[in-house]
Design an enzyme around this catalytic site. Structure first.
Site, PDB file in Angstrom:
ATOM      1  N   GLU A   3     -39.624  82.035 -16.198  1.00  0.00           N
ATOM      2  CA  GLU A   3     -39.460  80.984 -15.369  1.00  0.00           C
ATOM      3  C   GLU A   3     -40.626  80.495 -14.661  1.00  0.00           C
ATOM      4  O   GLU A   3     -41.214  81.153 -13.452  1.00  0.00           O
ATOM      5  CB  GLU A   3     -38.557  81.836 -14.142  1.00  0.00           C
ATOM      6  CG  GLU A   3     -37.272  82.030 -14.558  1.00  0.00           C
ATOM      7  CD  GLU A   3     -36.327  81.993 -13.675  1.00  0.00           C
ATOM      8  OE1 GLU A   3     -36.607  82.352 -12.266  1.00  0.00           O
ATOM      9  OE2 GLU A   3     -35.078  82.338 -13.648  1.00  0.00           O
ATOM     10  N   GLU A  25     -31.339  83.623 -19.713  1.00  0.00           N
ATOM     11  CA  GLU A  25     -30.650  84.406 -18.716  1.00  0.00           C
ATOM     12  C   GLU A  25     -29.386  83.603 -18.053  1.00  0.00           C
ATOM     13  O   GLU A  25     -29.211  82.300 -18.147  1.00  0.00           O
ATOM     14  CB  GLU A  25     -31.588  84.691 -17.435  1.00  0.00           C
ATOM     15  CG  GLU A  25     -32.558  85.572 -17.585  1.00  0.00           C
ATOM     16  CD  GLU A  25     -33.502  85.730 -16.215  1.00  0.00           C
ATOM     17  OE1 GLU A  25     -32.809  85.543 -14.954  1.00  0.00           O
ATOM     18  OE2 GLU A  25     -34.379  86.134 -16.379  1.00  0.00           O
TER      19      GLU A  25
HETATM   20  C1  GBH Z   1     -34.106  84.669 -12.093  1.00  0.00           C
HETATM   21  O1  GBH Z   1     -34.485  84.298 -11.005  1.00  0.00           O
HETATM   22  C2  GBH Z   1     -35.330  85.839 -12.512  1.00  0.00           C
HETATM   23  O2  GBH Z   1     -35.714  85.681 -13.693  1.00  0.00           O
HETATM   24  C3  GBH Z   1     -34.676  87.216 -12.472  1.00  0.00           C
HETATM   25  O3  GBH Z   1     -35.899  87.957 -12.441  1.00  0.00           O
HETATM   26  C4  GBH Z   1     -33.706  87.333 -11.337  1.00  0.00           C
HETATM   27  O4  GBH Z   1     -33.278  88.611 -11.094  1.00  0.00           O
HETATM   28  C5  GBH Z   1     -32.623  86.513 -11.808  1.00  0.00           C
HETATM   29  O5  GBH Z   1     -32.809  85.159 -11.876  1.00  0.00           O
HETATM   30  C6  GBH Z   1     -31.513  86.535 -10.382  1.00  0.00           C
HETATM   31  O6  GBH Z   1     -31.911  85.985  -9.306  1.00  0.00           O
HETATM   32  O7  GBH Z   1     -33.867  84.172  -1.716  1.00  0.00           O
HETATM   33  O8  GBH Z   1     -33.237  81.833  -1.119  1.00  0.00           O
HETATM   34  O9  GBH Z   1     -35.497  82.833  -1.009  1.00  0.00           O
HETATM   35  C7  GBH Z   1     -33.720  83.106 -10.587  1.00  0.00           C
HETATM   36  C8  GBH Z   1     -34.784  82.356  -9.438  1.00  0.00           C
HETATM   37  C9  GBH Z   1     -35.886  83.028  -7.872  1.00  0.00           C
HETATM   38  C10 GBH Z   1     -33.622  82.602  -7.483  1.00  0.00           C
HETATM   39  C11 GBH Z   1     -36.302  83.481  -6.605  1.00  0.00           C
HETATM   40  C12 GBH Z   1     -33.895  83.465  -5.938  1.00  0.00           C
HETATM   41  C13 GBH Z   1     -35.386  83.432  -4.175  1.00  0.00           C
HETATM   42  C14 GBH Z   1     -34.604  82.310  -3.471  1.00  0.00           C
HETATM   43  N1  GBH Z   1     -34.868  83.270  -8.309  1.00  0.00           N
HETATM   44  N2  GBH Z   1     -35.426  83.079  -5.598  1.00  0.00           N
HETATM   45  S1  GBH Z   1     -34.425  82.898  -1.950  1.00  0.00           S
END
Ligand code: GBH
Length: 457
Positions: A172, A364
């Site tokens: 990512e 994923e």
């Molecule tokens: C992926 O991120 C990752 O690769 C993985 O590590 C993660 O566990 C999985 O998907 C599930 O999330 O809380 O509104 O501020 C996905 C992208 C990046 C989404 C961080 C949530 C925080 C947004 N993620 N984001 S918020």
């Protein structure tokens, strides 16, 4: 097969790989064991005001000690592949210099366990846990970091490349770059000006290219390598030829600094124009490294990022596409996660029509739910619905000829969900974080039916 013995309408291609995915920092724990150095996430979780909830991954799922049990859970799912990440600070506690052999030993034992269980190991080199020592010298703002990443990739390929056949470089890219250095919601939590953010993005894709070359040079012949990107998935809001063309343009342009430059070896004119004076500094030699040929495109697909339609209003939409905002009432899982199963159909289809990679992996896909244990069981009907609808769309893509070779569900067990701590559960197995007991959810039973039949059930 169907009742009359013919091929089931909802089957996946023969040999399709079914797996689950995890990341080192989210499951391992054991942060001070066997010579591991600190990473930017160890720092971040202890920095006041950064986490949404008070939590660390010091223990997480204790996978560092419980990996044999976790591999057993995968085997019981009928999984044939597993995507895990390697913790850079376990291998190089200071980011560079002398490798720590105990770090490699852990992954070597894990890989042997997987192979004995008939599960193909797919290793990610970077899932966000940068050695703190490198951050102290500028992290991804510095060209030293992509260069150190290349050296780390070479060492891992030498040590594990005899048994690991597939490597992912970076997980990512936009979260590394934009969440890490622009909005600051993820580690290292910085909010830098646009030029530096663009330079970080350039260093990230440069690190990817250096790692691709290192893995080929130091792994066994035939080793395969690609990214595990969260490319923006642009969906034609209504399936018409004009809208599909508009979505193809949107795929290239909304991913111009990342997957587009990795696959095309150049930044698009529109990307450089939009960046203007804030464009990154780069050379043609950098672009040649960044555009190193790939064996596959790995892409994490949770959702549609942009609903797109064609526009011939050149004044407002000079690139010929218009993005329609999500309605506030659009259903979602985690706050950021719109329910949009069509994304896993259009993602592979458009990646193939735009760039024609040899292979595609869904690195994923999954969803968060509350998932409470009731009488020793988790009836996660929402996740079963999620799987059935998304896998239905993925099957449609493969049936129409998309060269998707495998699917990795996020995740095999509930784990540390970054700033959300342990609130959002993504596992096919429930984890009790007090006792570390793993319990298969209803979705694990569903997934087992999928792996058994190689079809959407
Ligand atoms: C992926 O991120 C990752 O690769 C993985 O590590 C993660 O566990 C999985 O998907 C599930 O999330 O809380 O509104 O501020 C996905 C992208 C990046 C989404 C961080 C949530 C925080 C947004 N993620 N984001 S918020």
């Amino acid at each position: 097969t169907t009742a009359d013995g013919g091929p089931a309408a909802r089957s996946f291609p023969d040999g399709f790989l079914w797996g689950t995915a995890t990341a080192a920092y989210q499951i391992e724990g054991a942060v001070d064991e066997d010579g591991r150095g600190p990473s930017i996430w160890d720092t971040f979780v202890r920095t006041p005001g950064k986490m949404l909830v008070d939590a660390t991954a010091d223990v997480a799922c204790d996978h560092y000690h419980r990996y044999p049990e976790d591999v057993r859970l995968m085997k019981e799912l009928g999984a044939t592949a597993y995507r895990f990440s390697i913790s850079w600070p376990r291998i190089f506690p200071d980011g560079t210099g002398t490798p720590n052999p105990k770090g490699i030993d852990f992954y070597s034992r894990l890989v042997d366990q997987l192979l004995a269980a008939g599960i193909a190991p797919f290793a990610t080199l970077y899932h966000w846990d940068l050695p703190q020592a490198l951050q102290d010298r500028g992290g991804w703002t510095s060209r030293e970091t992509p260069e150190a990443f290349g050296a780390y990739a070479a060492h891992v390929a030498e040590q594990l490349g005899d048994r690991v056949g597939h490597f992912f470089t970076i997980n990512e890219f936009s979260n590394l770059v934009d969440s890490g250095y622009a909005t600051g919601i993820l580690a290292p939590g910085l909010q830098l000006p646009a030029q530096q953010v663009n330079q970080v993005r350039h260093h990230a894709v440069l690190g990817h290219g250096l790692a691709v070359q290192a893995i080929r040079a130091h792994g066994r012949p035939g080793i395969k390598v690609g990214p595990a990107d969260n490319s923006n998935i642009c969906v034609p809001v209504i399936d018409t030829p004009e809208n599909v063309r508009a979505a193809e343009t949107a795929m290239r342009e909304t991913n111009a600094g990342l997957i587009t430059v990795m696959l095309e070896g150049r930044y698009t004119d529109a990307y450089l124009e939009a960046a203007g004076a804030d464009a990154p500094a780069f050379t043609d030699a950098d672009l040649a490294v960044i555009g190193s040929p790939l064996d596959f495109v790995g892409v994490n697909i949770y959702q549609t990022n942009f609903y797109v339609r064609a526009s011939d209003d050149v004044a407002t939409h000079p690139l010929g596409y218009e993005v329609l905002p999500f309605q506030p009432s659009h259903p979602h899982f985690a706050s950021w996660h719109h329910v949009s199963p069509e994304s896993i159909y259009w993602g592979p289809r458009l990646i193939q029509s735009v760039w024609d990679p040899a292979e595609i992996y869904i690195t994923e896909n999954g969803c968060a739910a509350t998932d409470e244990l009731v009488d020793g069981a988790v009836a996660d009907t929402a996740r079963v619905m999620f799987l059935r609808s998304y896998l239905g769309e993925l099957q449609r893509a493969t049936a129409e000829g998309a060269r998707v070779k495998g699917y990795f569900h996020w995740s095999v067990i509930d784990n540390f969900e970054w700033i959300a701590g342990y609130l959002n559960r993504y596992g096919l197995h429930h984890v009790d974080f007090d006792t570390q007991v793993r319990t298969p959810k209803l979705s694990a039973e569903y997934f087992r039916q999928v792996t058994r039949t190689n079809a959407v059930v």
